[in-house]
Design an enzyme around this catalytic site. Structure first.
Site, mmCIF file in Angstrom:
data_model
loop_
_atom_site.group_PDB
_atom_site.id
_atom_site.type_symbol
_atom_site.label_atom_id
_atom_site.label_comp_id
_atom_site.label_asym_id
_atom_site.label_seq_id
_atom_site.Cartn_x
_atom_site.Cartn_y
_atom_site.Cartn_z
ATOM 1 N N ARG A 1 0.929 -1.215 0.006
ATOM 2 C CA ARG A 1 0.104 0.147 0.022
ATOM 3 C C ARG A 1 0.726 1.263 0.050
ATOM 4 O O ARG A 1 0.500 2.222 -0.579
ATOM 5 C CB ARG A 1 -0.763 -0.087 1.179
ATOM 6 C CG ARG A 1 -2.050 -1.107 1.101
ATOM 7 C CD ARG A 1 -2.728 -1.131 2.261
ATOM 8 N NE ARG A 1 -2.368 -2.347 2.968
ATOM 9 C CZ ARG A 1 -2.526 -2.351 4.288
ATOM 10 N NH1 ARG A 1 -3.081 -1.348 4.991
ATOM 11 N NH2 ARG A 1 -2.037 -3.569 5.003
ATOM 12 N N GLU B 1 2.269 -6.283 13.374
ATOM 13 C CA GLU B 1 1.115 -6.289 14.301
ATOM 14 C C GLU B 1 0.649 -7.825 14.274
ATOM 15 O O GLU B 1 0.240 -8.310 15.267
ATOM 16 C CB GLU B 1 0.033 -5.295 14.108
ATOM 17 C CG GLU B 1 -1.135 -5.458 15.093
ATOM 18 C CD GLU B 1 -2.276 -4.411 14.468
ATOM 19 O OE1 GLU B 1 -2.091 -3.949 13.414
ATOM 20 O OE2 GLU B 1 -3.184 -4.417 15.329
HETATM 21 O O1 LIG Z 1 3.544 -0.509 12.114
HETATM 22 P P1 LIG Z 1 3.592 -2.106 11.553
HETATM 23 O O2 LIG Z 1 2.757 -2.747 12.805
HETATM 24 O O3 LIG Z 1 4.810 -2.622 11.368
HETATM 25 O O4 LIG Z 1 2.378 -2.387 10.362
HETATM 26 C C1 LIG Z 1 2.315 -1.275 9.258
HETATM 27 C C2 LIG Z 1 2.425 -2.000 7.877
HETATM 28 O O5 LIG Z 1 1.380 -3.174 7.817
HETATM 29 C C3 LIG Z 1 0.945 -2.939 6.486
HETATM 30 O O6 LIG Z 1 1.490 -3.623 5.788
HETATM 31 P P2 LIG Z 1 1.253 -5.257 5.490
HETATM 32 O O7 LIG Z 1 2.495 -5.832 5.766
HETATM 33 O O8 LIG Z 1 0.198 -5.679 5.664
HETATM 34 O O9 LIG Z 1 1.366 -5.064 3.816
HETATM 35 P P3 LIG Z 1 0.492 -4.675 2.555
HETATM 36 O O10 LIG Z 1 0.585 -3.520 2.386
HETATM 37 O O11 LIG Z 1 1.166 -5.389 1.382
HETATM 38 O O12 LIG Z 1 -0.883 -5.059 2.690
HETATM 39 C C4 LIG Z 1 1.012 -1.328 6.306
HETATM 40 O O13 LIG Z 1 0.785 -1.307 5.089
HETATM 41 C C5 LIG Z 1 2.255 -0.959 6.928
HETATM 42 O O14 LIG Z 1 3.175 -1.643 5.877
HETATM 43 N N1 LIG Z 2 -4.698 -2.472 11.602
HETATM 44 C C1 LIG Z 2 -4.363 -2.368 10.484
HETATM 45 N N2 LIG Z 2 -4.928 -2.118 9.567
HETATM 46 C C2 LIG Z 2 -4.455 -1.903 8.187
HETATM 47 N N3 LIG Z 2 -2.953 -1.915 7.980
HETATM 48 C C3 LIG Z 2 -2.290 -2.258 9.394
HETATM 49 N N4 LIG Z 2 -1.186 -2.638 9.283
HETATM 50 C C4 LIG Z 2 -0.837 -2.944 10.478
HETATM 51 N N5 LIG Z 2 -2.132 -3.068 11.143
HETATM 52 C C5 LIG Z 2 -2.963 -2.697 10.363
#
Ligand SMILES: O=P(O)(O)OC[C@H]1O[C@H](OP(=O)(O)OP(=O)(O)O)[C@H](O)[C@@H]1O
Ligand SMILES: Nc1ncnc2[nH]cnc12
Length: 172
Positions: free
Chosen positions: A59, A96
């Site tokens: 994203r 997370e």
């Molecule tokens: O602060 P944090 O606990 O590290 O979480 C934040 C990250 O989690 C999500 O990515 P995700 O790994 O879900 O990947 P995506 O964008 O491919 O869905 C979001 O886009 C951040 O990159």
């Molecule tokens: N709760 C949440 N929603 C969307 N993106 C995330 N990345 C980590 N935690 C998330």
């Protein structure tokens, strides 16, 4: 801000039970709200000497590329392992809802760069901290990190106390 917030929906128990997922796909579909979101993400960094934006897969690519275009600088993708074709540098970190790794092309950033890290969500801060450290291993300086939204209760901001952080929206 209301126009942006109205286009982010909560999805419970995704991708795991107990997680309230912030779904930004309705925002991507709304050009006026997206324009506001990108302007708000860059506002504090307009006068910073940023040389490049690094966006975090997946994203963060969408927001990062638009932020880079607005700031008139280039874009560097921070990718999940196995996706970048040339020589890479890797960092491993906790999420997370699991753990993960990110890679960058070794020649994408130099010690002369001042990098703005961009992502959609700041949650625990693990991803953003890993991104800052990855950029620093290539000798560059992190100018700051900009997020669309911050989940404050997860205290990512504390983990990133050494960096200049900006989030457009804050959720508890
Ligand atoms: O602060 P944090 O606990 O590290 O979480 C934040 C990250 O989690 C999500 O990515 P995700 O790994 O879900 O990947 P995506 O964008 O491919 O869905 C979001 O886009 C951040 O990159
Ligand atoms: N709760 C949440 N929603 C969307 N993106 C995330 N990345 C980590 N935690 C998330």
């Amino acid at each position: 801000m209301k126009q942006i917030a109205a286009q982010i929906r909560d999805v419970s128990d995704f991708p795991k039970p107990g997680i309230v997922f912030k779904d930004i796909t309705p925002l991507l579909r709304d050009p006026a709200a997206m324009h506001q979101a990108i302007q708000s993400m860059i506002a504090p960094f307009q006068d910073h000497p940023i040389t490049v934006v690094a966006g975090i897969e997946a994203r963060g690519f969408v927001f990062g590329a638009l932020v880079a275009s607005q700031l008139r600088v280039g874009f560097v993708p921070l990718r999940k392992p196995g996706k970048l074709p040339y020589q890479t540098q890797q960092i491993d970190y906790d999420l997370e809802y699991g753990n993960a790794s990110l890679q960058i092309h070794r020649d994408a950033i130099t010690e002369k760069d001042r990098v703005l890290i961009v992502d959609d969500v700041l949650a625990t801060g693990g991803t953003a901290l890993a991104s800052c450290q990855l950029v620093e291993t290539l000798g560059a300086e992190v100018a700051g990190c900009s997020f669309l939204l911050e989940i404050s209760a997860l205290q990512g901001r504390q983990k990133l106390a050494a960096y200049t952080l900006h989030s457009v929206l804050q959720y508890s």
